[in-house]
Design an enzyme around this catalytic site. Structure first.
Site, PDB file in Angstrom:
ATOM      1  N   HIS A 107       0.804  -1.222   0.000  1.00 53.22           N
ATOM      2  CA  HIS A 107       0.000   0.000   0.000  1.00 53.22           C
ATOM      3  C   HIS A 107       0.844   1.282   0.000  1.00 53.22           C
ATOM      4  CE1 HIS A 107      -3.083  -2.919   0.959  1.00 53.22           C
ATOM      5  NE2 HIS A 107      -2.444  -3.208   2.083  1.00 53.22           N
ATOM      6  N   GLU A 144      -1.171   1.547   7.786  1.00 58.13           N
ATOM      7  CA  GLU A 144      -0.431   0.357   7.356  1.00 58.13           C
ATOM      8  C   GLU A 144       0.635   0.731   6.337  1.00 58.13           C
ATOM      9  OE1 GLU A 144      -1.226  -3.974   5.161  1.00 58.13           O
ATOM     10  OE2 GLU A 144      -2.888  -2.552   5.461  1.00 58.13           O
ATOM     11  N   HIS A 199       2.961  -6.459   5.271  1.00 57.71           N
ATOM     12  CA  HIS A 199       1.637  -5.935   5.565  1.00 57.71           C
ATOM     13  C   HIS A 199       1.386  -5.953   7.070  1.00 57.71           C
ATOM     14  CE1 HIS A 199      -0.112  -5.852   1.433  1.00 57.71           C
ATOM     15  NE2 HIS A 199       0.848  -6.743   1.213  1.00 57.71           N
ATOM     16  N   GLU A 281       1.788 -10.716   7.409  1.00 56.14           N
ATOM     17  CA  GLU A 281       0.946  -9.801   8.178  1.00 56.14           C
ATOM     18  C   GLU A 281       1.577  -9.741   9.567  1.00 56.14           C
ATOM     19  OE1 GLU A 281      -1.557  -8.123   7.023  1.00 56.14           O
ATOM     20  OE2 GLU A 281      -2.324  -9.174   5.268  1.00 56.14           O
TER      21      GLU A 281
END
Length: 320
Positions: A107, A144, A199, A281
């Site tokens: 992102h 994030e 992430h 994650e």
């Protein structure tokens, strides 16, 4: 700490007036001569540990830049926030010379300003999916995208210290994206020996821990992961083990049955990869306890170290 009638600062651009001389001037000069080097050393140590994690992304233009400071550790190669661990000899037994690693910070921080562009769909082999998303954030607003870029910078430095060639899919140096299909192509074009997409999750309160996402066996359209599922699983297991060891975090309590490993077939970044690749994650941004870790610069340094150790173990392992 404050002082009254400080000695004149030769670097003061405003030319503070010369204070009246005092009998205490000499003792104070001696005391400051002792205190200042000590304070400087303390500041350097603080910067090395990554500070309190107050990293910042500047501006809202088409190509946002990352601000650097000794306390946030979100700088480019060689930033002080990414040097807390002992460096490895890039020419010794720990060397990753000749190895190529692609780091994929999930992102772009500027995605929020380009929702139309990131909402368009792209082909991921099995179906179509959005180009990208804005990602999640902590309840206090730490995004994030900022987290992933900070860890990516730290990880890049650690891997370069080991001699690896490192490429980032994005470094807040483009208006948005790249889209998930392009992220896969970047790793493929680099002929990467390993790709890791960083992430942080956005699950419910009480859901804690990390998990590593492995590519499932997919053969559809442009996707064919059959050659990379085995090595990607090896990479993922090593990263999960080392991440748990360095951070003290536990595998996810809400996905992966306590293994810290999850296999998925719906992620374009994995489906379209032709080189070993996993997602991690690192924790759940929506849980206050995990969020306290994710917003800590010192913890992010440990996270980068764990991922680096896992990658290094995979790259040094005998193949075939």
């Amino acid at each position: 700490m404050s002082y009254t009638s400080p000695p004149p600062d030769p670097f003061d651009p405003f030319g503070s007036p010369q204070p009246r001389r005092s009998r205490l001037r000499r003792p104070l000069t001696v005391a400051l001569a002792v205190l200042v080097p000590g304070a400087l050393l303390g500041w350097l140590a603080y910067g090395t540990l990554g500070g309190d994690g107050a990293d910042r992304v500047a501006g809202s233009g088409a190509t946002p830049s990352v601000l650097h400071s000794p306390t946030d550790g979100d700088g480019k190669t060689g930033d002080s926030g990414a040097t807390a661990s002992a460096t490895s000899d890039p020419t010794g037994s720990d060397s990753l010379k000749g190895k190529v690693v692609v780091i994929d910070p999930g992102h772009n921080p500027a995605n929020v300003e380009h929702t139309a562009e990131i909402n368009r769909t792209v082909d991921i082999g099995t179906n179509s999916k959005e180009c990208d998303t804005t990602g999640t954030s902590t309840n206090s607003g730490y995004s994030e995208a900022r987290f992933t870029l900070d860890v990516a910078h730290r990880l890049r430095t650690l891997l370069q210290q080991r001699g690896a060639t490192v490429k980032l899919t994005q470094d807040a140096d483009r208006p948005y994206g790249p889209c998930v299909d392009e992220r896969a192509r970047i790793g493929n074009a680099a002929h990467a020996d390993a790709v890791v997409s960083i992430h942080a999750d956005g699950s419910g309160t009480g859901n804690r821990g990390f998990h590593v996402i492995l590519p499932g066996s997919v053969r559809a359209g442009a996707a064919d992961t059959r050659a990379i599922t085995g090595p990607s699983k090896d990479l993922g297991k090593l990263i999960a083990d080392d991440f748990a060891r360095t951070t003290g975090s536990s595998p996810s309590n809400y996905i992966g049955d306590g293994t810290g490993l999850v296999t998925r077939e719906d992620l374009g970044g994995l489906n379209l990869s032709t080189v070993p690749k996993v997602f991690i994650e690192c924790g759940n941004m929506r849980d206050s306890k995990d969020a306290a870790l994710l917003t800590s610069g010192a913890w992010r340094q440990k996270a980068a170290q764990g991922i680096s150790d896992g990658i290094a173990g995979f790259l040094r392992a005998p193949k075939g």
